[in-house]
Design an enzyme around this catalytic site. Sequence first.
Site, PDB file in Angstrom:
ATOM      1  NE  ARG A  48     -63.245 -19.300   1.301  1.00 63.15           N
ATOM      2  CZ  ARG A  48     -64.062 -18.676   2.164  1.00 63.15           C
ATOM      3  NH1 ARG A  48     -63.703 -17.534   2.721  1.00 63.15           N
ATOM      4  NH2 ARG A  48     -65.230 -19.206   2.489  1.00 63.15           N
ATOM      5  CD  GLU A  60     -57.540 -19.469   6.024  1.00 64.27           C
ATOM      6  OE1 GLU A  60     -57.538 -18.766   5.007  1.00 64.27           O
ATOM      7  OE2 GLU A  60     -58.490 -19.597   6.795  1.00 64.27           O
ATOM      8  CG  HIS A  94     -60.817 -17.289   7.562  1.00 61.74           C
ATOM      9  ND1 HIS A  94     -60.693 -18.244   6.591  1.00 61.74           N
ATOM     10  CD2 HIS A  94     -61.994 -16.639   7.301  1.00 61.74           C
ATOM     11  CE1 HIS A  94     -61.749 -18.196   5.779  1.00 61.74           C
ATOM     12  NE2 HIS A  94     -62.557 -17.221   6.193  1.00 61.74           N
TER      13      HIS A  94
HETATM   14  N1  LIG Z   1     -62.713 -13.785   5.229  1.00 66.63           N
HETATM   15  C1  LIG Z   1     -63.913 -14.160   5.606  1.00 66.63           C
HETATM   16  O1  LIG Z   1     -64.166 -14.502   6.753  1.00 66.63           O
HETATM   17  C2  LIG Z   1     -65.007 -14.150   4.627  1.00 66.63           C
HETATM   18  C3  LIG Z   1     -64.749 -14.371   3.309  1.00 66.63           C
HETATM   19  N2  LIG Z   1     -65.765 -14.377   2.409  1.00 66.63           N
HETATM   20  C4  LIG Z   1     -65.448 -14.576   0.997  1.00 66.63           C
HETATM   21  O2  LIG Z   1     -65.986 -13.474   0.261  1.00 66.63           O
HETATM   22  C5  LIG Z   1     -66.577 -13.978  -0.923  1.00 66.63           C
HETATM   23  C6  LIG Z   1     -67.595 -12.998  -1.456  1.00 66.63           C
HETATM   24  O3  LIG Z   1     -68.753 -12.986  -0.655  1.00 66.63           O
HETATM   25  P1  LIG Z   1     -70.048 -12.143  -1.097  1.00 66.63           P
HETATM   26  O4  LIG Z   1     -69.690 -10.728  -1.329  1.00 66.63           O
HETATM   27  O5  LIG Z   1     -71.123 -12.460  -0.137  1.00 66.63           O
HETATM   28  O6  LIG Z   1     -70.335 -12.838  -2.489  1.00 66.63           O
HETATM   29  P2  LIG Z   1     -71.011 -12.218  -3.793  1.00 66.63           P
HETATM   30  O7  LIG Z   1     -71.344 -13.390  -4.643  1.00 66.63           O
HETATM   31  O8  LIG Z   1     -72.086 -11.258  -3.412  1.00 66.63           O
HETATM   32  O9  LIG Z   1     -69.825 -11.374  -4.460  1.00 66.63           O
HETATM   33  C7  LIG Z   1     -68.790 -11.935  -5.200  1.00 66.63           C
HETATM   34  C8  LIG Z   1     -68.544 -11.029  -6.391  1.00 66.63           C
HETATM   35  O10 LIG Z   1     -67.363 -11.486  -7.081  1.00 66.63           O
HETATM   36  C9  LIG Z   1     -67.601 -11.274  -8.458  1.00 66.63           C
HETATM   37  N3  LIG Z   1     -66.674 -12.075  -9.255  1.00 66.63           N
HETATM   38  C10 LIG Z   1     -66.740 -13.395  -9.542  1.00 66.63           C
HETATM   39  N4  LIG Z   1     -65.713 -13.738 -10.342  1.00 66.63           N
HETATM   40  C11 LIG Z   1     -64.987 -12.616 -10.547  1.00 66.63           C
HETATM   41  C12 LIG Z   1     -63.824 -12.324 -11.294  1.00 66.63           C
HETATM   42  N5  LIG Z   1     -63.189 -13.267 -11.993  1.00 66.63           N
HETATM   43  N6  LIG Z   1     -63.357 -11.050 -11.282  1.00 66.63           N
HETATM   44  C13 LIG Z   1     -63.996 -10.084 -10.585  1.00 66.63           C
HETATM   45  N7  LIG Z   1     -65.115 -10.298  -9.867  1.00 66.63           N
HETATM   46  C14 LIG Z   1     -65.600 -11.549  -9.857  1.00 66.63           C
HETATM   47  C15 LIG Z   1     -69.055 -11.672  -8.643  1.00 66.63           C
HETATM   48  O11 LIG Z   1     -69.585 -11.172  -9.859  1.00 66.63           O
HETATM   49  C16 LIG Z   1     -69.692 -11.045  -7.412  1.00 66.63           C
HETATM   50  O12 LIG Z   1     -70.157  -9.736  -7.646  1.00 66.63           O
HETATM   51  C17 LIG Z   1     -67.134 -15.344  -0.510  1.00 66.63           C
HETATM   52  O13 LIG Z   1     -67.304 -16.195  -1.608  1.00 66.63           O
HETATM   53  C18 LIG Z   1     -66.089 -15.848   0.452  1.00 66.63           C
HETATM   54  O14 LIG Z   1     -65.121 -16.612  -0.233  1.00 66.63           O
HETATM   55  C19 LIG Z   1     -67.056 -14.154   2.801  1.00 66.63           C
HETATM   56  C20 LIG Z   1     -67.361 -13.931   4.103  1.00 66.63           C
HETATM   57  C21 LIG Z   1     -66.360 -13.931   5.141  1.00 66.63           C
HETATM   58  O1  LIG Z   2     -68.447 -17.172   5.145  1.00 64.53           O
HETATM   59  C1  LIG Z   2     -67.317 -17.338   4.657  1.00 64.53           C
HETATM   60  O2  LIG Z   2     -67.148 -17.567   3.453  1.00 64.53           O
HETATM   61  C2  LIG Z   2     -66.143 -17.270   5.534  1.00 64.53           C
HETATM   62  O3  LIG Z   2     -65.040 -17.204   5.088  1.00 64.53           O
HETATM   63  C3  LIG Z   2     -66.317 -17.276   6.993  1.00 64.53           C
HETATM   64  O4  LIG Z   2     -67.146 -16.327   7.416  1.00 64.53           O
END
Ligand SMILES: NC(=O)C1=CN([C@@H]2O[C@H](COP(=O)(O)OP(=O)(O)OC[C@H]3O[C@@H](n4cnc5c(N)ncnc54)[C@H](O)[C@@H]3O)[C@@H](O)[C@H]2O)C=CC1
Ligand SMILES: O=C(O)C(=O)CO
Length: 386
Positions: A273, A302, A320
């Site tokens: 993000r 954004e 994005h």
């Molecule tokens: N650019 C895009 O289109 C997308 C962006 N995202 C973003 O990616 C993020 C992560 O997605 P996932 O991997 O599925 O989630 P997840 O929950 O599997 O992984 C997030 C990780 O961040 C860690 N974390 C939390 N606070 C932290 C900190 N202060 N320091 C270090 N690590 C910390 C957690 O322990 C966890 O392992 C989503 O929340 C979303 O915001 C997700 C999908 C698409």
């Molecule tokens: O799933 C999310 O968190 C996104 O940013 C869009 O895929």
Amino acid sequence: MAKPVSIEVWNPNGKYRVVSTKSMPGTRWINLLIQQDCRLEICTEKKTILSVEDIIALIGDKCDGVIGQLTEDWGEELFSALSKAGGKAFSNMAVGYNNVDVNAANKYGVAVGNTPGVLTETTAELAASLTLAAARRIVEADEFMRAGLYDGWLPHLFVGNLLKGQTVGVIGAGRIGSAYARMMVEGFKMNLIYFDLYQATRLEKFVTAYGAFLKSNGETPVTWKRAASMDEVLQEADIISLHPILDKTTYHLVNKERLAKMKKEAILINCSRGPVIDEVALVDHLRENPMFRVGLDVFEDEPYMKPGLAELKNAIVVPHIASASKWTREGMATLAALNVLGKIKGYPVWFDANRVEPFLNENAQPPAAIPSIVNAKALSLPVSKL
Ligand SMILES: NC(=O)C1=CN([C@@H]2O[C@H](COP(=O)(O)OP(=O)(O)OC[C@H]3O[C@@H](n4cnc5c(N)ncnc54)[C@H](O)[C@@H]3O)[C@@H](O)[C@H]2O)C=CC1
Ligand SMILES: O=C(O)C(=O)CO
């Protein structure tokens, strides 16, 4: 009185009224809802980001559930409106839900769904694409060709960074961070250093086994290290990719001081993000360090970029699109629809939100369960035993 918002209606006589604030890819999600007696209303307004007022108008007086988007501000006002309309279910079409005030949802007893798992590899692949594009200066080189500037091979032309044998740093080694780490370790034989609040045991095991395989092949083994602090990653890594959730602990995680700790020729990737990076500090850092490169999928304000970012040659920026593969986006739509449908139907919550494949099989009926509800515990929702 709020201005009426234009909609397209499916299955007008359906018993349950479900609203989707946007048209979403594929048709499976629509069919799943209408087969289960839902009247589906899809917002067809041209503007990209709907206001709270627009969404209140969409919710109306009777609404059983809403599928919404990460660009919308789901807080007190919307959950109160949904609850008044009899709604008990909301799902983001996203895994990240920093746009949702889960405490407000809890207050009104509304289940909040998200779409984990189906976008892990797609998002990691975009992070890997940005890494390669930045390391090999692909966007700059493409612009150079199109401008007709290429007049022959030169030893110094667009020299970039070799990844093999370098160190990749991952901040947030959850689903996406771990998938990205594996791609970079396996694909480019990079060593791994990561920082997360939790140990990424499966990732560590993978790198250990891959290192042993390389060694048995007479090649230099890859290594891994779990850093005790984020700063350790910043100091040691040649590539750093950010994959944490956005919350209070990760807001401006990468700031002026931390940028200064990174190697002068490091590459920073952000597919998490925008506010995880202090973008004003980043613009200054990129200006002062032309060999430092960045690949950004997300932005602090954004859809806007901070002044100066767009002019910098050492920044690659994309809108994005990290989860934008057809399979993933259709899967996200399906999971979001099934989150809302499952709650309306009173199904239990699926036992493991990381294993959502059964919901994505187009040739089978999905399980009678709700794929992923982030406040399931707070609402004491039953869990599926399947
Ligand atoms: N650019 C895009 O289109 C997308 C962006 N995202 C973003 O990616 C993020 C992560 O997605 P996932 O991997 O599925 O989630 P997840 O929950 O599997 O992984 C997030 C990780 O961040 C860690 N974390 C939390 N606070 C932290 C900190 N202060 N320091 C270090 N690590 C910390 C957690 O322990 C966890 O392992 C989503 O929340 C979303 O915001 C997700 C999908 C698409
Ligand atoms: O799933 C999310 O968190 C996104 O940013 C869009 O895929």
